[in-house]
Enzyme design. Sequence first.
Site, short mmCIF file in Angstrom:
data_model
loop_
_atom_site.label_atom_id
_atom_site.label_comp_id
_atom_site.label_asym_id
_atom_site.label_seq_id
_atom_site.Cartn_x
_atom_site.Cartn_y
_atom_site.Cartn_z
CD GLU A 140 40.76 45.30 38.70
OE1 GLU A 140 41.65 44.82 38.00
OE2 GLU A 140 40.88 46.35 39.32
CB ALA A 186 42.71 55.06 41.01
CG MET A 187 38.44 50.38 38.33
SD MET A 187 39.51 48.92 38.31
CE MET A 187 39.14 48.26 36.68
CD GLU A 188 42.84 48.81 36.02
OE1 GLU A 188 43.07 47.60 35.90
OE2 GLU A 188 42.83 49.39 37.13
CG ASN A 189 36.47 51.74 35.43
OD1 ASN A 189 36.35 50.57 35.72
ND2 ASN A 189 36.33 52.71 36.33
CG HIS A 228 49.13 52.42 39.02
ND1 HIS A 228 50.03 51.57 39.60
CD2 HIS A 228 48.00 51.68 38.82
CE1 HIS A 228 49.49 50.36 39.73
NE2 HIS A 228 48.25 50.42 39.28
CD GLU A 229 44.59 53.30 38.49
OE1 GLU A 229 44.06 52.50 37.70
OE2 GLU A 229 45.06 52.95 39.59
CG HIS A 274 46.23 49.75 34.78
ND1 HIS A 274 46.76 48.48 34.70
CD2 HIS A 274 46.20 50.04 36.12
CE1 HIS A 274 47.03 48.03 35.91
NE2 HIS A 274 46.72 48.96 36.79
CD GLU A 280 46.82 46.32 39.13
OE1 GLU A 280 47.51 47.34 39.25
OE2 GLU A 280 45.61 46.36 38.83
#
Length: 871
Positions: free
Chosen positions: A150, A285-288, A320-321, A324, A343
Site C-alpha cells: 500500500e 500496521a498494514m491490513e494485508n 483497527h486492522e 479492515h 480508514e
Amino acid sequence: MPELYSGNDRINRMSKKVRRLFLGFQPKHYNLYIDPNRDSLNLAGHITITGKKVGRPSQRLTFHQHGLKIVKAEIVKHDKKGEQTIAVSRINHHASFDEVRLHAETLLYGGEYSITLHFIGKVTEGMHGVYISRYEHNGQKKALITTQFESHHAREAFPCIDEPEAKATFDLTLVSPKGEAVLSNMPAKFQKEENGRVVTAFETTPKMSTYLLAFMYGDLQSAETTTKDGVTVRVWAVKTQTPESLQFPLEITKRGIEFFNNYYGVPYPLPKADMVAIPDFSSAAMENWGLITFREPYLLADPKTTSQSGREIIALVTIHELSHQWFGNLVTMRWWDDLWLNESFANVMEYLGSDALFPEWKLWNTFITQEGLAAIRRDSIAGVQSIKTEVRHPDEISTLFDPSIVYAKGGRLLNMLMQYVGDADFRKGLKAYFTRHAYGNTTGDDLWQALGEASGKDVASFMNPWLERSGLPVVTVDQQGKALTITQSHFLLDPQKADALRIWPLPLLASDAAIPGLLDKRELRVELASDQRVRINQGAVGHYVVRYVQPEHREAIAKQAESKQLGIAERLMLLSDSSMLSRARLQSFVETLALLNHYGQEDSEPVWDIMALIVADTRRFIDVAPKTEPAIKKLIRGLIETQYQRLGWEEKPDEPSQDTKLRATIIGLGTYAEHQAILPRALELFEAYKTDAKIVSSELRSIVFGAAVRHEAPGAFDYLLHLEETTDNVDLKQEILGALTTTKSAQRGDVLLARLKDPGKVRQHDVDRWLAYLLRNRYTRTNAWKWLRDEWPWLEKTFREDKSYDSFPRYAASAFSTRQLLEEYKAFFEPLKDQPALTRNILMGIEELENRVVWLEADLPRITSFFRQYN
C-alpha cells in the site's frame, strides 16, 4: 474562491493526472512465481496475468511496474477458436509513468488474454515493495524478507494493474531458504525443496486488490489459537522478543474476529489470520488480507514491561486492522479519493470493537480526546484537505493518509452518523453493504444507499457535505432571556480566509427540547419556555466548535463543569472549544486559562488530556517570552496538586485504568514544573531503577527516565543511551527515545542527531520520531533544524518512496512558534513544494505557522499581564 483553496488548486496544477490502466485491461487472475533473494537482494520471477482487454483495438498492452526489468513477454489470445500466441515486437519501460508497454505485431481486439512476463528487480532497503528488515539476535546478524504494497508499491514486486479497482485472484509461489517460516495471505498448499531452497505454493486468494497481497519469510516464533468459528489465529515475531509478548495480541485477534463476525453479520472471509511484528515497518500496521503486519510496539505486549497505555494502543491498532478485513479488503474503495471508506471506518471501529472487548477501559472517552481534538485542530487550518479528495497522481496518495483528517475526522463523523441513524439500523445497513458488494469496489454513495435503506433517512444529504467540504463550523449561541439565536459559520484559525457561504447539516444535540435536532441553514431563532441557559453539543458528538456569546452564559456552563453536572465528554470539549476560539483570536487565551481554574478538582483522565494540551499551548508563549516560564510552572503546580495528593506514586489494588494513566499525566506535569515533592522522588526512583527495574511502574517509567535526563542526574544520559542500544525490549526503546530527546544540553542533542543516519543505531522507521522530538525541544531545536536542512538530500533519498516522507515538513511546522523560524521554514521548504508528495504539508505548514505566530504575538501582552499574579 477564498484563498484557503489555493493549496488544492496548486496540487492539481502541478500533478498531471495519471491514466487509469484498468480502463484498458482488467485482470482476473495472477499466477506469480517470485524469488526475493536475501543474500544478493536481487528479485526475479515470472507472472501470468489472465484478464480482459477493453476499449478500442490497439497494438499495445500496458501494465504498472517500478524498478523492474521485463526480460521476456508472451501474449496469448483466448477465444472460441482456442488459443492464439501473438508475438511481442517491443517492450518499453517508462519510468516516469511507472509503466511497461508491450507492443504486439498485430492489432489486439477486446477479449480474454493471458500475458506471461519474466522480470528481474531488487529487494529494497526502504520499507516499501519487497524489502529487507535487519536485526540482531544473540550477537548474530539476521534479516527477514517482507512486503509493503500500500498504496502503489506492488508494481515494485511484479508487473500488474496496480489500482484498487483491478481486483483479481492470486496464486503465489514463493522461494525462500530452508528452515524458516514462510507466510502469505493464504495457507500453504504445498512445499518442496529445489536446489537447496524451499518453494512454497499458497492456496488461491479471494478476489482482491494488488495492494493487499503480502508475503514474507524469516526466522520467526509464533503463538496460535482458533476462533469459535474455526479460523486459525497466529501471532508472529522475531526471536529477540519474549514468547509471552505474543499472548495479549493473540487474545485480542481471536476475540476481535469473533466480535466483528457478530457485529457485521458477515463471517471473516479467510481460513486464517496471521499477525506479524516486523523490526522495520513504516506505518503502525498494514491490513494485508489474512497477513496483517505491524511495527513491533503496536502488536507486542510484554506482561512485565508494557504499560496500560501501551496495551490500549495495541488493542486499538489490532482492532483497527481487523476491521479492515471487511472495510477495505472484502469491500474496497474504487479509487483512492474514497480512501475514507477504508480508514475513517476503521478508525471508529477500532474504538467500538476495543470498547466491546475491554469496557472497563472506557475508550469512547479516549476517542474524543485522541481523535476529536486532533481532527478539530487540523480542520481549523486554511487549506486543509476534505475527507474525500481527488487523487490525480500516485505520489499524492501518501498525503491523503492525514491521520487528523481521513482517520480522526472521518471516524468522528461516522460516529456522529451512528448516533444519527441508531445502532440497529447502522448494523443492518452495514450487513447489506458487505453482502451486496462482497469482493467488489464501491464509492461512498453505495454505503449511503445501504444505510439509507436500513434507516429510512437521507444519509447522503447528511454526510456528503461533511465529506466533500473541508473545515468545520463554529456554532454561535446568543441567549438573551428566553430569546435564543443560533448561527453557524466556517471556523478557521485565520477567520479572514473563511468561506462566508459555507454551511453544514448540524446535529445540535441541545439541552432544550424546543431546539430542533438539526440545523441545516445559517441561522435559527427560537423562543424558549424559560430563561435557563441552554447547552449545545451534548455528549460532544458533533464536529464543531461552540461559542457562547454572553459572558454570564459562559460562566454558568463553566460552573456546571466545575461541579461535574456536565459529563466527561462535555467538560473536555468546553475547554477545547475555548482553546480553539482563543487561537482563532475570537477571545484572549487568558479566558481559556481562567476557565482552566474551574477544573482544579477534575479527576477524569480524558479531561486531563485536554488540560495537558492547553498547558502545552501555554508553553508556546515561552518561545516568544522566556521569562513567563517560572509563572507557567507555578500555574501547573497549583493545577495538579489535588490529584497528586489523591493518586500519589503507587498504584492501588484494582484501581481503574483511568487512574493509572492519570497518575502518569499528573507526575509528568509535576516533573516539568519542578514540583517540590514530585521531582526529587522521580530522581530517586531513577537511581533505584538502575539496580532494580521493578521498582518503577511501567506507566511511570518514561517519566522517570525523562526527569533524569532533563535534570542531569549523574550518568543518566549515557546509561539510557547504552540501554537503548542494547535492549531488545520495544517498550523500553520507545520510552528511552522520548526521554533522551528531552535533554537541555544542545551538545547531547548533537550526539543523538549524529546517530540518525546509522541504521545500526536508529531504525529507519524511527528517524522521523527522533528528529521530531529534537525539533520540539527548544534546547536542541536550533541544531535539529540545521541538521534537517543540511541532511535533506539524505532524507529525500532514504524516504522519498516512504509514507513518512511528507511528515518532515509537518513535524517542523508543529515545533516552531517564532516569526524568525517561520521565515526560515518558508525559505527552506517553499522551493520543495513542487513535489506532489510534499506540496500539501508544506502549504499547510506555512499556514499553521503563520496562524500560531500571529496568535502568540497578539495575545502576548494579555498573557504577560495574566502571569504577573504568579510571580
